[in-house]
Design an enzyme around this catalytic site. Structure first.
Site, mmCIF file in Angstrom:
data_model
loop_
_atom_site.group_PDB
_atom_site.id
_atom_site.type_symbol
_atom_site.label_atom_id
_atom_site.label_comp_id
_atom_site.label_asym_id
_atom_site.label_seq_id
_atom_site.Cartn_x
_atom_site.Cartn_y
_atom_site.Cartn_z
ATOM 1 N N ASP A 97 3.134 5.157 5.758
ATOM 2 C CA ASP A 97 2.968 4.187 6.932
ATOM 3 C C ASP A 97 4.157 4.330 8.050
ATOM 4 O O ASP A 97 3.884 3.875 9.058
ATOM 5 C CB ASP A 97 2.840 2.883 6.874
ATOM 6 N N HIS A 149 5.855 -4.379 -2.706
ATOM 7 C CA HIS A 149 6.121 -5.648 -1.880
ATOM 8 C C HIS A 149 5.917 -6.979 -3.260
ATOM 9 O O HIS A 149 6.495 -8.052 -2.983
ATOM 10 C CB HIS A 149 5.237 -6.009 -0.990
ATOM 11 N N ASP A 163 8.130 4.407 1.751
ATOM 12 C CA ASP A 163 7.054 3.742 2.705
ATOM 13 C C ASP A 163 8.101 3.128 3.785
ATOM 14 O O ASP A 163 9.060 2.747 3.743
ATOM 15 C CB ASP A 163 6.721 2.459 1.934
ATOM 16 N N HIS A 191 7.656 0.139 5.298
ATOM 17 C CA HIS A 191 8.374 -1.033 4.975
ATOM 18 C C HIS A 191 9.087 -1.242 3.671
ATOM 19 O O HIS A 191 9.260 -0.362 2.715
ATOM 20 C CB HIS A 191 7.208 -2.000 4.460
HETATM 21 ZN ZN LIG Z 1 4.342 0.134 3.962
#
Ligand SMILES: [Zn+2]
Length: 343
Positions: free
Chosen positions: A252, A128, A165, A167
Site C-alpha cells: 500500500d 496491526h 507496509d 502503515h
Molecule cells: Zn497497510
C-alpha cells in the site's frame, strides 16, 4: 537448497468483508497474476491451520476465543475498520499457519530440507493485531506468530522482521517491544493510521534499540524507501546477524494505492526485494515473506509478482545503486546510539 515455496489456502476467500478494501479479490488478483506465470516456478502448497498453541505464543487464549466466538455467531464488527464473517476464523488460523509454514520451510523441518525463500500469500493480514486486540483489518499477528515459532520451535536466537507496509506495524512493534531476540524494523508513512511508530520509539527494557521505526512523509517514493533499505536495514541486518529474515510485505506504499500517499513503483518493490534477497544470501539465512496490505488490485498483483521474481531468482538479481537520502542519513544518526556501526 530446495526450490522456493509458496503457501496459500482457499479459506482466504471465505473471510467475507463485503465492500471493504481488504477483501477476497486481493487474493484472487494475486493468484491470477502468479498463475498466468506458472507461479514463477515456486512450489505451491496448501498452508496448514496454525494450532492454538502456535497462535498462543503471541495471543492469550481469551483473544483467540473471542474471535472464534464472534465468527461462530455469524460475524460482526470489531472496530470501525475490522470485521469478521463466519469464515473468518478459519481464514485467520490458516493465515497465521502460513507464517508458521514459511518458518518451518526456511528452518528445514520439512522433508526436503531448508528452502532459501518462502512466502505466505493469505488474508486477513496481521501486523496491526496486538496481543489482545484485533484491529486495522488484522485478527492474529501472523508474522509475530511466525517469529515466535522460529524461536520456540526451531531454537532461533535472533529473528529480524522488516515491515515495508505503508502503515506502521503497531502490533508487531508492541509484541516484541521489550525483547532483543526479535529486531523489528518498519518504514511507514507518517502521519497515517494507526499513528504509532515515531522515530523516538526504539523499544524498551531488554528490547531497547531492537525496535527501529523509520517514519517517512506522504509522497515518499522509490528513492526514500530504497535508501532506507540500503543504508539502514541492510547494515542493521549485518550487525544483528539474525538466524532468519522475515518481511511484512504490504503493497500500500504503491503510488496507485488508494489508502495512503506514498509513491513507490513496481520497480521500487522489485529493488527492495532484490536488496533483501542479497542480504539474506550474504548472511546465509532464509528469507520469508508474509503478505500484509495493498489495496489496488493491479498494483498489488504486479508488485507481488516482481517481489517473488527477485526473491526466487537463482542468481543474485542486479542490485539498484542507491544514493543516501537525507531522511535515511538522519535515521542512521539516530540509530548510532544503539548501533555504532551505522554512524
Ligand atoms: Zn497497510
Amino acid at each position: 537448497m530446495a526450490a522456493s515455496v509458496l503457501f496459500r489456502h482457499p479459506s482466504s476467500l471465505e473471510h467475507d468483508t463485503g465492500s471493504h478494501p481488504e477483501n477476497a479479490r486481493r487474493i484472487v488478483a494475486i493468484e491470477r497474476a502468479l498463475g498466468e506465470r506458472d507461479w514463477l516456478g515456486w512450489d505451491v502448497r496448501l498452508s496448514p491451520a496454525a494450532t492454538r498453541e502456535q497462535i498462543g505464543l503471541v495471543h492469550p487464549a481469551e483473544h483467540i476465543d473471542r474471535i472464534e466466538r464472534l465468527c461462530r455467531r455469524g460475524g460482526g464488527m470489531i472496530d470501525l475498520d475490522t470485521l469478521v464473517s463466519p469464515g473468518s476464523f478459519d481464514a485467520a488460523v490458516h493465515s497465521a499457519g502460513g507464517a508458521v509454514a514459511v518458518v518451518d520451510a526456511l528452518c528445514g523441518s520439512s522433508e526436503d530440507g531448508p528452502v532459501r525463500s518462502a512466502a505466505s500469500l493469505q488474508r486477513p493480514p496481521g501486523h496491526h493485531a496486538e496481543a489482545e486486540q484485533a484491529m486495522g483489518f488484522c485478527l492474529f499477528n501472523n508474522i509475530a506468530v511466525g517469529a515466535a515459532h522460529a524461536i520456540g520451535a526451531h531454537g532461533a536466537q535472533r529473528v529480524m522482521i522488516f515491515d515495508w507496509d505503508v502503515h506502521h506495524g503497531n502490533g508487531t512493534n508492541a509484541i516484541f517491544h521489550e525483547r532483543d531476540d526479535v529486531l523489528f524494523c518498519s518504514i511507514h508513512q507518517s502521519p497515517l493510521y494507526p499513528g504509532s511508530g515515531p522515530a523516538s520509539d526504539a523499544g524498551g527494557g531488554a528490547g531497547e534499540g531492537y525496535t527501529v521505526n523509520m517514519p517517512v512523509p506522504g509522497g515518499s517514493g522509490d528513492a526514500v524507501f530504497l535508501s532506507h533499505v540500503e543504508h539502514v536495514v541492510r547494515p542493521l541486518a549485518r550487525r544483528y546477524a539474525p538466524d532468519l529474515l522475515l518481511l511484512s510485505a504490504g503493497y500500500d506504499a504503491h503510488a496507485e494505492d488508494p489508502l495512503a500517499g506514498c509513491r513507490v513503483t513496481d520497480a521500487g518493490f522489485a529493488g527492495m526485494a532484490a536488496l533483501m534477497r542479497a542480504t539474506a544470501d550474504e548472511l546465509g539465512i532464509g528469507l520469508g515473506l508474509v503478505l500484509e496490505g495493498g489495496y489496488d488490485l493491479s498494483a498489488l498483483s504486479r508488485s507481488v509478482v516482481v517481489t517473488l521474481e527477485a526473491l526466487g531468482a537463482a542468481d543474485a538479481p542486479a542490485l539498484p545503486q542507491v544514493p543516501l537520502d537525507p531522511l535515511a542519513r538522519r535515521a542512521q544518526e539516530r540509530l548510532a546510539t544503539y548501533w555504532p556501526a551505522l554512524a
